[in-house]
Design an enzyme around this catalytic site. Structure first.
Site, short mmCIF file in Angstrom:
data_model
loop_
_atom_site.label_atom_id
_atom_site.label_comp_id
_atom_site.label_asym_id
_atom_site.label_seq_id
_atom_site.Cartn_x
_atom_site.Cartn_y
_atom_site.Cartn_z
CG ASP A 151 4.57 -8.96 -5.15
OD1 ASP A 151 4.51 -8.26 -3.81
OD2 ASP A 151 5.73 -9.67 -5.48
CG LEU B 253 -2.36 -1.46 1.13
CD1 LEU B 253 -2.21 -1.23 2.38
CD2 LEU B 253 -2.85 -1.00 -0.36
#
Length: 428
Positions: free
Chosen positions: A303, A59
């Site tokens: 991922d 993130l």
């Protein structure tokens, strides 16, 4: 609290049923249901799954908000059908203290689009020299149970052993980025025929496999849990299969891109295909699909690795490694696993919700679609076919390898504890 009636959905791909949501929970599942005052969603045979759970998301916040933020990343997750994501620790500053993981956790709560479970770093600063505050991160408000130096390998065997011993005390798990650093110095792509022809530095399969072999032995020795991140080779599959046959506490994930794409794409020199671990051969791809189907590989993890335009729109050698994946993951899994007959939709629910939630010990997610359970749900139009257009992504970044590629399936609705985060394919 509002009531929502989803009418005629194929729960886990089974016969059409109605699902009544009352507040934050599933109130009833059956046929011919009615509820006065409920909002009705005509599912028309769409697939209803438990909300997806991602064990491996980047993130970027704090520190690289030019790539992604917790808000934009969780929006992308919701569009992809996810109700929970595990946020990796390679931020700036690194998530190696209780303070940083709590910051990420609180940002996730504020976003409201999906639950964010921070992953704590194994070592201070991801430097591989000294254990981070594992116990403090676990005891924090974030309740960290997964620890990883992802982006880097915990290559020191003594440090890895100590981490495995430490997390055993609270049923935590160390998620290893398996990459022997000396064997991958200067590596740019999979080592093989294509790398030789292109003259690019090769990334040998043994660099991954040797670390996995060591770590499953260490996990067995100390009686702890190890999870293998983004497994990518046929040899890695065999090592994990062997470890599981011994009854050792080993789990593994595969990314959507490693289920579909091969190193042949690197011939284009397009940095969108540059990723860590690298795209492998067709034989590896087929082995990964079979291993996901038979349960050797436990789950799919995206991922999701967002990068700004300038980090990808450059020559291959200078480009960053990674691909965005939250918004396309379910479509790639449908294409590679369901449409090929390797998995049914119940299997998808197992590999993309039940198992990742169990590995991460994430309560309230990965639950059955049945009365009394949290209403974390994903509704998918599996008949849809369309080209991937990153211009419409909710993610802040656009580095997808699927641009212009036709993929099946589209998430029409996502519900987080009964609250719609996506309606008719758009953010609520």
């Amino acid at each position: 609290m509002s009531k929502i009636l989803i009418r005629g959905a194929k729960v886990l791909g089974g016969e059409p049923q109605d699902v009544l949501i009352d507040g934050e929970t599933v109130a009833e599942v059956g046929t011919g249901l009615s509820a006065e005052g409920a909002q009705v969603i005509e599912a028309d045979g769409k697939i209803l799954l438990p909300g997806l759970v991602d064990l491996h998301t980047h993130l970027r916040e704090p520190g690289r908000e030019d790539s992604e933020t917790v808000l934009t990343g969780t929006k992308a997750a919701a569009v992809g059908g996810f109700t929970a994501v595990h946020a990796m620790a390679n931020t700036f500053p690194v998530a190696d203290t209780a303070g940083v993981v709590e910051q990420v956790w609180r940002l996730g709560r504020e976003s409201g689009y999906c639950d964010v479970q921070p992953v704590g770093a194994v070592t201070v600063g991801l430097e591989g020299k000294k254990l981070a505050e594992l116990g403090a991160m676990h005891d924090s408000a974030a309740g960290v149970r997964v620890f990883s130096d992802d982006g880097k390998c915990v290559d020191d065997a003594v440090i890895m052993r100590r981490a495995l011993e430490y997390v055993k005390a609270f049923d935590g798990v160390v998620a290893q980025h398996a990459q022997e650093p000396r064997l991958t110095e200067g590596a740019q792509m999979n080592e093989g025929i294509v790398s030789a022809e292109l003259g690019l530095g090769g990334w040998p399969a043994v660099a991954e496999e040797s670390i996995i072999a060591r770590d499953v032995l260490l996990a067995a020795h100390v009686g702890s849990r190890v999870h293998i991140c983004h497994l990518s080779t046929a040899g890695s599959v065999e090592i994990v299969r062997w470890a599981k046959s011994k009854g050792w506490n080993v789990t593994a994930e595969v990314t959507p891109h490693h289920l579909l794409l091969t190193d042949e794409l690197v011939r284009s020199y397009n940095p969108v295909y540059k990723v860590n671990p690298p795209l492998r051969t067709e034989a590896d791809v087929l082995a990964l699909r079979e291993a996901l189907a038979d349960g050797t590989i436990d789950c799919v993890a995206t991922d999701h690795a967002p990068h700004p335009h300038e980090d990808k729109d450059c020559e291959w050698g200078a480009a960053a490694m990674g691909m965005v994946g939250l918004e396309t993951a379910l479509s790639v899994v449908q294409h590679t696993m369901v449409d090929s007959g390797l998995l049914d939709w119940a299997g998808v629910a197992d590999r993309m919700s039940f198992r990742p939630a169990h590995i991460g010990r994430l309560e309230g997610h990965g639950r059955p679609v049945s009365a009394g359970e949290p209403a974390n749900l994903t509704l998918l139009d599996s008949a849809y076919r369309g080209e991937v257009d990153p211009a419409g992504f909710a993610s802040r970044s656009r580095n997808t390898p699927y641009e212009g590629r036709e993929l099946p399936g589209r998430v029409t609705h996502t519900f987080l504890r009964g609250q719609a985060t996506v309606v008719d394919g758009k953010l609520a």
